[in-house]
Motif scaffolding. Sequence first.
Motif, short mmCIF file in Angstrom:
data_model
loop_
_atom_site.label_atom_id
_atom_site.label_comp_id
_atom_site.label_asym_id
_atom_site.label_seq_id
_atom_site.Cartn_x
_atom_site.Cartn_y
_atom_site.Cartn_z
N GLU A 1 -19.36 -9.35 33.23
CA GLU A 1 -19.61 -7.76 32.95
C GLU A 1 -20.97 -7.82 31.94
O GLU A 1 -20.41 -8.10 30.76
CB GLU A 1 -18.68 -6.97 32.74
N ALA A 2 -22.20 -7.47 32.22
CA ALA A 2 -23.19 -7.35 31.26
C ALA A 2 -23.48 -5.93 31.10
O ALA A 2 -23.83 -5.22 32.16
CB ALA A 2 -24.27 -8.17 31.82
N ARG A 3 -23.52 -5.52 30.14
CA ARG A 3 -23.75 -4.24 29.42
C ARG A 3 -24.69 -4.12 28.26
O ARG A 3 -24.49 -4.72 27.32
CB ARG A 3 -22.55 -3.24 29.23
N TYR A 4 -25.67 -3.56 28.52
CA TYR A 4 -26.63 -3.12 27.47
C TYR A 4 -26.66 -1.59 27.26
O TYR A 4 -27.02 -0.68 28.06
CB TYR A 4 -28.25 -3.34 27.98
N VAL A 5 -26.33 -0.92 25.75
CA VAL A 5 -26.18 0.23 25.51
C VAL A 5 -27.52 0.79 24.93
O VAL A 5 -28.50 0.47 24.15
CB VAL A 5 -25.19 0.10 24.10
N ALA A 6 -28.07 1.82 25.86
CA ALA A 6 -29.37 2.32 25.51
C ALA A 6 -29.41 3.61 24.80
O ALA A 6 -30.40 3.47 24.01
CB ALA A 6 -30.13 2.66 27.05
N GLU A 7 -28.37 4.21 24.70
CA GLU A 7 -27.81 5.40 23.75
C GLU A 7 -26.45 5.31 23.51
O GLU A 7 -25.64 5.05 24.65
CB GLU A 7 -28.43 6.70 24.30
N GLY A 8 -26.09 5.91 22.65
CA GLY A 8 -24.70 6.28 22.52
C GLY A 8 -23.89 4.99 21.90
O GLY A 8 -24.54 4.19 21.46
N SER A 9 -22.72 5.26 22.10
CA SER A 9 -21.62 4.10 21.55
C SER A 9 -20.46 4.15 22.20
O SER A 9 -20.18 5.05 23.05
CB SER A 9 -21.62 3.97 20.15
N GLY A 10 -19.56 2.89 22.20
CA GLY A 10 -18.12 2.92 22.97
C GLY A 10 -17.65 1.44 22.37
O GLY A 10 -18.29 0.75 21.79
N ARG B 1 -4.38 -11.37 21.79
CA ARG B 1 -4.42 -10.19 21.05
C ARG B 1 -5.79 -9.61 21.25
O ARG B 1 -6.84 -10.15 21.57
CB ARG B 1 -4.59 -10.67 19.59
N TRP B 2 -5.71 -8.10 21.27
CA TRP B 2 -6.76 -7.30 21.42
C TRP B 2 -8.06 -7.61 20.20
O TRP B 2 -7.60 -7.37 19.11
CB TRP B 2 -6.54 -5.85 21.52
N VAL B 3 -9.35 -7.62 20.59
CA VAL B 3 -10.39 -7.51 19.92
C VAL B 3 -11.00 -6.54 20.30
O VAL B 3 -11.61 -6.09 21.48
CB VAL B 3 -11.10 -8.82 19.82
N ARG B 4 -11.47 -5.50 19.28
CA ARG B 4 -12.12 -4.39 19.61
C ARG B 4 -13.57 -4.32 19.30
O ARG B 4 -13.94 -5.02 17.91
CB ARG B 4 -11.76 -3.06 18.82
N ILE B 5 -14.56 -4.30 20.15
CA ILE B 5 -15.93 -4.53 19.86
C ILE B 5 -16.53 -3.18 20.07
O ILE B 5 -16.81 -2.46 21.17
CB ILE B 5 -16.48 -5.35 21.01
N LEU B 6 -17.28 -2.60 18.71
CA LEU B 6 -17.90 -1.64 18.91
C LEU B 6 -19.51 -1.80 19.29
O LEU B 6 -19.94 -2.62 18.63
CB LEU B 6 -18.15 -0.86 17.49
N SER B 7 -19.84 -1.03 20.23
CA SER B 7 -21.16 -1.39 21.19
C SER B 7 -21.82 0.02 20.84
O SER B 7 -21.48 1.03 21.20
CB SER B 7 -20.92 -1.65 22.61
N GLU B 8 -23.08 -0.42 20.10
CA GLU B 8 -23.93 0.46 19.57
C GLU B 8 -25.48 0.50 20.44
O GLU B 8 -25.87 -0.57 20.98
CB GLU B 8 -23.95 0.86 18.20
N GLU B 9 -26.27 1.34 20.28
CA GLU B 9 -27.30 1.49 20.70
C GLU B 9 -28.14 0.10 20.49
O GLU B 9 -28.29 -0.32 19.13
CB GLU B 9 -28.34 2.44 20.29
N GLY B 10 -28.67 -0.69 21.55
CA GLY B 10 -29.37 -1.84 21.29
C GLY B 10 -28.54 -3.08 21.54
O GLY B 10 -28.95 -4.44 21.53
N ASP B 11 -27.20 -2.94 21.53
CA ASP B 11 -26.35 -4.18 21.97
C ASP B 11 -26.21 -4.48 23.24
O ASP B 11 -25.93 -3.64 24.30
CB ASP B 11 -24.71 -3.72 21.52
N LEU B 12 -26.08 -5.69 23.77
CA LEU B 12 -25.97 -6.29 24.74
C LEU B 12 -24.69 -7.06 24.66
O LEU B 12 -24.63 -7.96 23.95
CB LEU B 12 -27.10 -7.23 25.53
#
Length: 172
Positions: free
Chosen positions: A86-95, A105-116
């Motif tokens: 699953e490949a995702r590039y964040v063009a705008e916003g965040s999640g 264990r869960w690891v939470r990854i903040l993905s923001e504008e410019g992150d792949l």
Amino acid sequence: MSDEVDDQRSECHKCPPEHCSLEKLSEVGVFYRHIPTQNKTEGLEKVCAQQGYDYRDEIVINREKLPNYEEKIKSFFEEHLHTDDEARYVAEGSGYFDVRDKQDRWVRILSEEGDLLVLPAGIYHRFTVDSNDFIHAIRLFKGVPVWTPYNRDEQTDKMSIRHEYVGKSTGA
């Protein structure tokens, strides 16, 4: 991240917070690269050529743009795996992308504008928007997109793609 999730759109830190390094993400098989949006086209083309991604589309997730918004957000947050990366590039916003580490264990990854982010096939994960309630992502694929999520249960634990991922992530 904390195992207790009151609001999936919040940071969900443990108390005290534990932060995850890029090295740890790499150890669980997650590929990360920051490609500034002003270099998006050139940067994505390079990654696509290196990784063999030959198809892409875009998705905007917010209340106005995504039909059946609440239902979709709930389904994205169900723990699942895919048979493809699953490949995702964040063009705008965040999640947030949440992935399971080697100790489950869960690891939470903040993905923001410019992150792949590239999550490997077979890794258990889930996704949610953050409190901004907006993300515009470019999805990258090899060949025809496969959209099938396999929610976690005894059967997904037995899937060959899951065994392949576990073998890679443990160095077996």
